[in-house]
Design a protein around this motif. Sequence first.
Motif, PDB file in Angstrom:
ATOM      1  N   UNK A  63       4.014 -46.020  31.767  1.00 19.30           N
ATOM      2  CA  UNK A  63       2.733 -45.663  31.158  1.00 19.30           C
ATOM      3  C   UNK A  63       2.028 -46.958  30.772  1.00 19.30           C
ATOM      4  N   UNK A  64       0.834 -47.181  31.318  1.00 20.99           N
ATOM      5  CA  UNK A  64       0.142 -48.458  31.150  1.00 20.99           C
ATOM      6  C   UNK A  64      -1.100 -48.321  30.267  1.00 20.99           C
ATOM      7  N   UNK A  65      -1.254 -49.316  29.395  1.00 21.31           N
ATOM      8  CA  UNK A  65      -2.367 -49.401  28.449  1.00 21.31           C
ATOM      9  C   UNK A  65      -2.978 -50.791  28.561  1.00 21.31           C
ATOM     10  N   UNK A  66      -4.206 -50.944  28.095  1.00 27.07           N
ATOM     11  CA  UNK A  66      -4.865 -52.244  28.184  1.00 27.07           C
ATOM     12  C   UNK A  66      -4.195 -53.307  27.317  1.00 27.07           C
ATOM     13  N   UNK A  67      -3.603 -52.901  26.202  1.00 23.60           N
ATOM     14  CA  UNK A  67      -3.034 -53.870  25.269  1.00 23.60           C
ATOM     15  C   UNK A  67      -1.914 -53.224  24.444  1.00 23.60           C
ATOM     16  N   UNK A  68      -1.167 -54.060  23.743  1.00 20.11           N
ATOM     17  CA  UNK A  68      -0.147 -53.555  22.821  1.00 20.11           C
ATOM     18  C   UNK A  68      -0.792 -52.712  21.733  1.00 20.11           C
ATOM     19  N   UNK A  69      -1.948 -53.141  21.261  1.00 18.33           N
ATOM     20  CA  UNK A  69      -2.659 -52.359  20.238  1.00 18.33           C
ATOM     21  C   UNK A  69      -3.000 -50.964  20.746  1.00 18.33           C
ATOM     22  N   UNK A  70      -3.412 -50.862  22.017  1.00 17.53           N
ATOM     23  CA  UNK A  70      -3.731 -49.548  22.584  1.00 17.53           C
ATOM     24  C   UNK A  70      -2.476 -48.681  22.703  1.00 17.53           C
ATOM     25  N   UNK A  71      -1.357 -49.281  23.096  1.00 20.32           N
ATOM     26  CA  UNK A  71      -0.096 -48.525  23.153  1.00 20.32           C
ATOM     27  C   UNK A  71       0.305 -48.090  21.750  1.00 20.32           C
ATOM     28  N   UNK A  72       0.215 -48.999  20.786  1.00 23.73           N
ATOM     29  CA  UNK A  72       0.570 -48.647  19.409  1.00 23.73           C
ATOM     30  C   UNK A  72      -0.287 -47.491  18.898  1.00 23.73           C
ATOM     31  N   UNK A  73      -1.582 -47.508  19.235  1.00 21.15           N
ATOM     32  CA  UNK A  73      -2.476 -46.418  18.819  1.00 21.15           C
ATOM     33  C   UNK A  73      -2.051 -45.107  19.475  1.00 21.15           C
ATOM     34  N   UNK A  74      -1.670 -45.162  20.745  1.00 23.27           N
ATOM     35  CA  UNK A  74      -1.208 -43.948  21.432  1.00 23.27           C
ATOM     36  C   UNK A  74       0.061 -43.409  20.787  1.00 23.27           C
ATOM     37  N   UNK A  75       0.978 -44.315  20.429  1.00 21.33           N
ATOM     38  CA  UNK A  75       2.244 -43.888  19.819  1.00 21.33           C
ATOM     39  C   UNK A  75       2.032 -43.321  18.413  1.00 21.33           C
ATOM     40  N   UNK A  76       0.937 -43.675  17.774  1.00 19.74           N
ATOM     41  CA  UNK A  76       0.623 -43.153  16.443  1.00 19.74           C
ATOM     42  C   UNK A  76      -0.247 -41.891  16.503  1.00 19.74           C
ATOM     43  N   UNK A  77      -0.596 -41.464  17.705  1.00 16.71           N
ATOM     44  CA  UNK A  77      -1.549 -40.368  17.861  1.00 16.71           C
ATOM     45  C   UNK A  77      -0.901 -38.987  17.753  1.00 16.71           C
ATOM     46  N   UNK A  78      -1.749 -38.020  17.484  1.00 16.52           N
ATOM     47  CA  UNK A  78      -1.315 -36.619  17.472  1.00 16.52           C
ATOM     48  C   UNK A  78      -0.812 -36.211  18.864  1.00 16.52           C
ATOM     49  N   UNK A  79      -1.443 -36.731  19.904  1.00 15.12           N
ATOM     50  CA  UNK A  79      -1.040 -36.400  21.273  1.00 15.12           C
ATOM     51  C   UNK A  79       0.387 -36.870  21.564  1.00 15.12           C
ATOM     52  N   UNK A  80       0.746 -38.059  21.059  1.00 14.26           N
ATOM     53  CA  UNK A  80       2.125 -38.535  21.233  1.00 14.26           C
ATOM     54  C   UNK A  80       3.078 -37.628  20.469  1.00 14.26           C
ATOM     55  N   UNK A  81       2.712 -37.273  19.261  1.00 12.27           N
ATOM     56  CA  UNK A  81       3.533 -36.349  18.475  1.00 12.27           C
ATOM     57  C   UNK A  81       3.747 -35.035  19.200  1.00 12.27           C
ATOM     58  N   UNK A  82       2.699 -34.533  19.852  1.00 19.00           N
ATOM     59  CA  UNK A  82       2.830 -33.297  20.618  1.00 19.00           C
ATOM     60  C   UNK A  82       3.769 -33.471  21.807  1.00 19.00           C
ATOM     61  N   UNK A  83       3.680 -34.615  22.486  1.00 20.14           N
ATOM     62  CA  UNK A  83       4.558 -34.877  23.630  1.00 20.14           C
ATOM     63  C   UNK A  83       6.013 -34.981  23.185  1.00 20.14           C
ATOM     64  N   UNK A  84       6.251 -35.657  22.074  1.00 21.82           N
ATOM     65  CA  UNK A  84       7.619 -35.777  21.541  1.00 21.82           C
ATOM     66  C   UNK A  84       8.143 -34.402  21.135  1.00 21.82           C
ATOM     67  N   UNK A  85       7.307 -33.617  20.483  1.00 21.35           N
ATOM     68  CA  UNK A  85       7.714 -32.267  20.089  1.00 21.35           C
ATOM     69  C   UNK A  85       8.019 -31.412  21.312  1.00 21.35           C
ATOM     70  N   UNK A  86       7.281 -31.619  22.387  1.00 20.02           N
ATOM     71  CA  UNK A  86       7.507 -30.861  23.611  1.00 20.02           C
ATOM     72  C   UNK A  86       8.877 -31.169  24.211  1.00 20.02           C
ATOM     73  N   UNK A  87       9.313 -32.420  24.108  1.00 21.19           N
ATOM     74  CA  UNK A  87      10.654 -32.785  24.580  1.00 21.19           C
ATOM     75  C   UNK A  87      11.700 -32.076  23.720  1.00 21.19           C
TER      76      UNK A  87
END
Length: 108
Positions: A63-87
Amino acid sequence: MYNLILLAAKPSDWTHDEFIEWWRGEHADMTYALPGLRRWHHTEVLEAMDDNHSAGWDGMSVLSFDSKDDLDAALASEEWGNAVAHVGTMRGRRIAVMGEERVMVPEG
């Protein structure tokens, strides 16, 4: 690009094909929503070079992002939480690593 690389193995009670279908199907729907996601490559593992060290994995996602900050923001997002919950409690194995991408052989 700054990448999150996931190497995963299916739960023992799933077939390889079931796991890949789930990963590229219903779980992919959760992944597409990640904010800042620029590119996603998925590899279905079909063979291992060395059975003693490399066998037992079913797939890999980059999974590719423009920067570490963008990845960190994705990992802190509700969408990431939903993906983790789905697993959920799938019981498969995974390795997750992050880092800066360097193109060693350009396309073309």
